[in-house]
Design a protein around this motif. Structure first.
Motif, PDB file in Angstrom:
ATOM      1  N   MET A 157       0.700  -1.186  -0.120  1.00 41.61           N
ATOM      2  CA  MET A 157      -0.247  -0.021   0.020  1.00 41.61           C
ATOM      3  C   MET A 157       0.934   1.176  -0.040  1.00 41.61           C
ATOM      4  SD  MET A 157      -2.687  -1.638   2.700  1.00 41.61           S
ATOM      5  CE  MET A 157      -3.590  -0.060   3.203  1.00 41.61           C
ATOM      6  N   GLY A 158       2.178   1.005  -0.108  1.00 39.03           N
ATOM      7  CA  GLY A 158       3.161   2.084  -0.029  1.00 39.03           C
ATOM      8  C   GLY A 158       2.666   3.462   1.045  1.00 39.03           C
ATOM      9  N   GLY A 159       2.364   2.962   2.274  1.00 30.76           N
ATOM     10  CA  GLY A 159       1.979   3.917   3.206  1.00 30.76           C
ATOM     11  C   GLY A 159       0.738   4.595   3.211  1.00 30.76           C
ATOM     12  N   ARG A 160      -0.048   4.323   2.155  1.00 29.24           N
ATOM     13  CA  ARG A 160      -1.301   5.060   2.071  1.00 29.24           C
ATOM     14  C   ARG A 160      -2.410   3.993   2.392  1.00 29.24           C
ATOM     15  NH1 ARG A 160      -3.128   6.867  -2.757  1.00 29.24           N
ATOM     16  NH2 ARG A 160      -1.715   5.702  -4.452  1.00 29.24           N
ATOM     17  N   GLY A 161      -3.170   4.581   3.485  1.00 26.25           N
ATOM     18  CA  GLY A 161      -4.183   3.787   4.075  1.00 26.25           C
ATOM     19  C   GLY A 161      -3.919   3.201   5.510  1.00 26.25           C
ATOM     20  N   ARG A 162      -4.751   2.299   5.926  1.00 29.53           N
ATOM     21  CA  ARG A 162      -4.799   1.800   7.307  1.00 29.53           C
ATOM     22  C   ARG A 162      -4.458   0.303   7.479  1.00 29.53           C
ATOM     23  NH1 ARG A 162      -9.969   1.471  11.276  1.00 29.53           N
ATOM     24  NH2 ARG A 162      -8.902   0.884  13.216  1.00 29.53           N
ATOM     25  N   VAL A 163      -3.521  -0.081   8.076  1.00 30.58           N
ATOM     26  CA  VAL A 163      -3.307  -1.347   8.455  1.00 30.58           C
ATOM     27  C   VAL A 163      -3.121  -1.757   9.646  1.00 30.58           C
ATOM     28  CG1 VAL A 163      -1.479  -3.278   7.995  1.00 30.58           C
ATOM     29  CG2 VAL A 163      -1.715  -1.479   6.114  1.00 30.58           C
ATOM     30  N   ALA A 164      -4.074  -2.907  10.088  1.00 28.32           N
ATOM     31  CA  ALA A 164      -4.206  -3.125  11.433  1.00 28.32           C
ATOM     32  C   ALA A 164      -3.818  -4.536  11.712  1.00 28.32           C
ATOM     33  CB  ALA A 164      -5.415  -2.588  11.995  1.00 28.32           C
ATOM     34  N   GLY A 165      -3.248  -5.080  12.740  1.00 30.03           N
ATOM     35  CA  GLY A 165      -3.191  -6.373  13.210  1.00 30.03           C
ATOM     36  C   GLY A 165      -3.771  -6.779  14.495  1.00 30.03           C
ATOM     37  N   ALA A 166      -4.507  -7.969  14.737  1.00 27.24           N
ATOM     38  CA  ALA A 166      -5.121  -8.093  16.065  1.00 27.24           C
ATOM     39  C   ALA A 166      -4.514  -9.661  16.335  1.00 27.24           C
ATOM     40  CB  ALA A 166      -6.699  -8.255  15.904  1.00 27.24           C
ATOM     41  N   ASP A 167      -4.301  -9.812  17.516  1.00 26.07           N
ATOM     42  CA  ASP A 167      -3.627 -11.314  17.872  1.00 26.07           C
ATOM     43  C   ASP A 167      -4.210 -11.410  19.084  1.00 26.07           C
ATOM     44  OD1 ASP A 167      -1.721 -13.633  16.500  1.00 26.07           O
ATOM     45  OD2 ASP A 167      -1.758 -13.625  18.685  1.00 26.07           O
ATOM     46  N   LEU A 168      -4.410 -12.650  19.897  1.00 25.65           N
ATOM     47  CA  LEU A 168      -4.562 -13.009  21.176  1.00 25.65           C
ATOM     48  C   LEU A 168      -3.287 -12.879  21.877  1.00 25.65           C
ATOM     49  CD1 LEU A 168      -7.040 -13.988  22.718  1.00 25.65           C
ATOM     50  CD2 LEU A 168      -6.365 -16.397  22.009  1.00 25.65           C
ATOM     51  N   ASN A 169      -2.119 -13.006  21.357  1.00 24.41           N
ATOM     52  CA  ASN A 169      -0.954 -13.321  22.075  1.00 24.41           C
ATOM     53  C   ASN A 169      -0.175 -12.122  22.192  1.00 24.41           C
ATOM     54  OD1 ASN A 169       2.162 -14.216  21.903  1.00 24.41           O
ATOM     55  ND2 ASN A 169       0.975 -15.415  23.055  1.00 24.41           N
ATOM     56  N   GLU A 170       0.118 -11.483  23.266  1.00 26.77           N
ATOM     57  CA  GLU A 170       0.838 -10.381  23.657  1.00 26.77           C
ATOM     58  C   GLU A 170       2.398 -10.429  23.329  1.00 26.77           C
ATOM     59  OE1 GLU A 170       0.724  -7.437  24.134  1.00 26.77           O
ATOM     60  OE2 GLU A 170      -1.180  -6.975  24.822  1.00 26.77           O
ATOM     61  N   GLY A 171       3.067 -11.709  23.268  1.00 28.98           N
ATOM     62  CA  GLY A 171       4.229 -11.957  22.774  1.00 28.98           C
ATOM     63  C   GLY A 171       4.386 -11.754  21.221  1.00 28.98           C
ATOM     64  N   MET A 172       3.783 -12.148  20.653  1.00 25.05           N
ATOM     65  CA  MET A 172       3.517 -12.032  19.237  1.00 25.05           C
ATOM     66  C   MET A 172       3.596 -10.545  18.805  1.00 25.05           C
ATOM     67  SD  MET A 172       3.895 -14.770  17.411  1.00 25.05           S
ATOM     68  CE  MET A 172       3.234 -16.441  17.164  1.00 25.05           C
ATOM     69  N   LEU A 173       2.496  -9.874  19.614  1.00 25.92           N
ATOM     70  CA  LEU A 173       2.180  -8.218  19.466  1.00 25.92           C
ATOM     71  C   LEU A 173       3.411  -7.498  19.801  1.00 25.92           C
ATOM     72  CD1 LEU A 173      -1.434  -8.245  20.463  1.00 25.92           C
ATOM     73  CD2 LEU A 173      -0.784  -8.041  18.202  1.00 25.92           C
ATOM     74  N   ALA A 174       4.135  -7.890  20.734  1.00 27.33           N
ATOM     75  CA  ALA A 174       5.511  -7.296  20.835  1.00 27.33           C
ATOM     76  C   ALA A 174       6.365  -6.958  19.873  1.00 27.33           C
ATOM     77  CB  ALA A 174       5.860  -7.635  22.294  1.00 27.33           C
ATOM     78  N   VAL A 175       6.665  -8.205  19.277  1.00 25.72           N
ATOM     79  CA  VAL A 175       7.534  -8.572  18.269  1.00 25.72           C
ATOM     80  C   VAL A 175       7.018  -7.753  16.976  1.00 25.72           C
ATOM     81  CG1 VAL A 175       8.713 -10.035  16.429  1.00 25.72           C
ATOM     82  CG2 VAL A 175       8.459 -10.745  19.109  1.00 25.72           C
ATOM     83  N   ALA A 176       5.528  -7.657  16.731  1.00 25.42           N
ATOM     84  CA  ALA A 176       5.155  -6.989  15.443  1.00 25.42           C
ATOM     85  C   ALA A 176       5.479  -5.547  15.817  1.00 25.42           C
ATOM     86  CB  ALA A 176       3.673  -7.387  15.515  1.00 25.42           C
ATOM     87  N   ARG A 177       5.066  -5.006  17.182  1.00 27.26           N
ATOM     88  CA  ARG A 177       5.183  -3.509  17.510  1.00 27.26           C
ATOM     89  C   ARG A 177       6.746  -3.066  17.281  1.00 27.26           C
ATOM     90  NH1 ARG A 177       2.008  -4.541  21.969  1.00 27.26           N
ATOM     91  NH2 ARG A 177       0.281  -3.934  21.408  1.00 27.26           N
ATOM     92  N   ARG A 178       7.709  -4.044  17.692  1.00 25.49           N
ATOM     93  CA  ARG A 178       9.050  -3.685  17.614  1.00 25.49           C
ATOM     94  C   ARG A 178       9.497  -3.578  16.122  1.00 25.49           C
ATOM     95  NH1 ARG A 178      13.128  -6.377  16.173  1.00 25.49           N
ATOM     96  NH2 ARG A 178      12.375  -8.409  16.381  1.00 25.49           N
ATOM     97  N   LEU A 179       9.018  -4.704  15.040  1.00 29.40           N
ATOM     98  CA  LEU A 179       9.215  -4.325  13.916  1.00 29.40           C
ATOM     99  C   LEU A 179       8.523  -3.150  13.011  1.00 29.40           C
ATOM    100  CD1 LEU A 179       9.080  -7.918  13.141  1.00 29.40           C
ATOM    101  CD2 LEU A 179      11.055  -6.880  13.124  1.00 29.40           C
ATOM    102  N   ARG A 180       7.420  -2.988  13.243  1.00 28.47           N
ATOM    103  CA  ARG A 180       6.601  -2.031  12.634  1.00 28.47           C
ATOM    104  C   ARG A 180       5.751  -1.366  13.516  1.00 28.47           C
ATOM    105  NH1 ARG A 180       7.076  -3.195   6.939  1.00 28.47           N
ATOM    106  NH2 ARG A 180       5.746  -1.285   6.435  1.00 28.47           N
ATOM    107  N   PRO A 181       6.419   0.046  14.356  1.00 28.02           N
ATOM    108  CA  PRO A 181       5.755   0.504  15.116  1.00 28.02           C
ATOM    109  C   PRO A 181       4.659   1.305  14.616  1.00 28.02           C
ATOM    110  CG  PRO A 181       8.090   1.256  15.048  1.00 28.02           C
ATOM    111  CD  PRO A 181       7.989   0.099  14.324  1.00 28.02           C
TER     112      PRO A 181
END
Ligand SMILES: C[S@@+](CC[C@H](N)C(=O)[O-])C[C@H]1O[C@@H](n2cnc3c(N)ncnc32)[C@H](O)[C@@H]1O
Length: 268
Positions: free
Chosen positions: A64-88
């Motif tokens: 999307m080249g930075g145009r638009g909205r991208v959201a991720g949802a997951d049950l697991n905080e550990g997974m989300l912590a890594v996701a946040r670190r990679l793409r805050p």
């Protein structure tokens, strides 16, 4: 194949290991195919359900080249912590797939990779994906094919079954549970979704050696907990032998893995 428990709950360390080891070995190859199947385009709002460390969300955001909205949802905080670190800069939400914290019709495309089989309420999760999609919007889901259709993992489990009996396949866990296209289609239908496309493709899982391929499978599934050390050794040896035809240069292993990409339209 991919994690220590049936519902896939991991610590942050395990989630970092998942990102470093399993994402490049298995999941990264499938993400562009799912994003493509969903028709993700710049300016859209896109949700990645059960995003794990976020490989599908990242792939969508790049497309999307930075145009638009991208959201991720997951049950697991550990997974989300890594996701946040990679793409805050992307949105990350802790959420159960069948209870998403978004309004009706919030997303043009809702994607879900290698996770529907782990959900306790699969129809409820699909219904929720349909709810948060715009009317006529796309829900795109990837799951693995049946174990019987898997040349590589079928050979591995065939070797296990010679020692453990046919129930060995069941001990492999939920991974292969949604490979039957009729069953899969019936879940979409029950959730009020209209299937618009089904594509089955074969990808490649890469391991450093045959021992790593087989040990990972035993240790990452309920198999390990169900057998004594001597049996563990025997099925490891049998599995490694069955991997001989998948060994490539340098002793590495390339295992074919089949999966389905299903796209559906949310009710209009
Ligand atoms: C095999 S991983 C796939 C992750 C990611 N989609 C990918 O392609 O790398 C399965 C994911 O499903 C998540 N999960 C399992 N059950 C869930 C549920 N009921 N609701 C939300 N997420 C769930 C796990 O936390 C895990 O991150």
């Amino acid at each position: 194949m991919t994690g220590p428990t049936q519902t896939f709950q991991l610590s942050v360390d395990a989630a970092e290991a998942y990102e470093a080891r399993f994402v490049p070995a298995i999941f990264a190859e499938w993400a562009p195919h799912l994003v493509e199947a969903a028709g993700v385009a710049p300016g859209q709002a896109v949700l990645d359900v059960a995003c794990g460390t976020g490989v599908v969300a990242r792939t969508a955001a790049d497309r999307m080249g930075g145009r638009g909205r991208v959201a991720g949802a997951d049950l697991n905080e550990g997974m989300l912590a890594v996701a946040r670190r990679l793409r805050p800069e992307l949105e990350w939400h802790r959420a159960e797939a069948s209870d998403l914290p978004f309004g009706d019709g919030a997303f043009d495309a809702v994607l879900c990779q290698s996770a529907l089989m782990f959900f306790p309420d699969r129809v409820g999760a699909l219904r929720e994906m349909a709810r948060v999609a715009t009317g006529g919007g796309t829900v795109a889901v990837q799951v693995w094919d049946r174990l019987e259709a898997q040349e590589g993992y079928g050979a591995m489990y065939g070797a296990f079954a010679r020692h453990l009996g046919p129930e060995a396949a069941g001990l492999g866990g939920a991974y292969w549970a949604l490979g039957d296209l009729e069953l899969l289609g019936s879940l979409f239908e029950a959730a009020g979704l209209t299937v618009t496309g089904v594509r089955t493709r074969v990808g490649t899982v890469r391991f450093g050696s045959a021992t790593e391929a087989v040990a990972t499978e035993i240790e990452a599934t309920p198999l390990a907990a169900s057998i004594d050390p001597a049996t563990h050794r025997r099925i490891l040896d049998a599995g490694v032998e069955a991997m001989a035809r998948f060994v490539v240069a340098g002793g590495r292993v390339e295992l074919p893995i089949g999966g389905h990409l299903v796209t559906a339209a949310a009710p209009g």
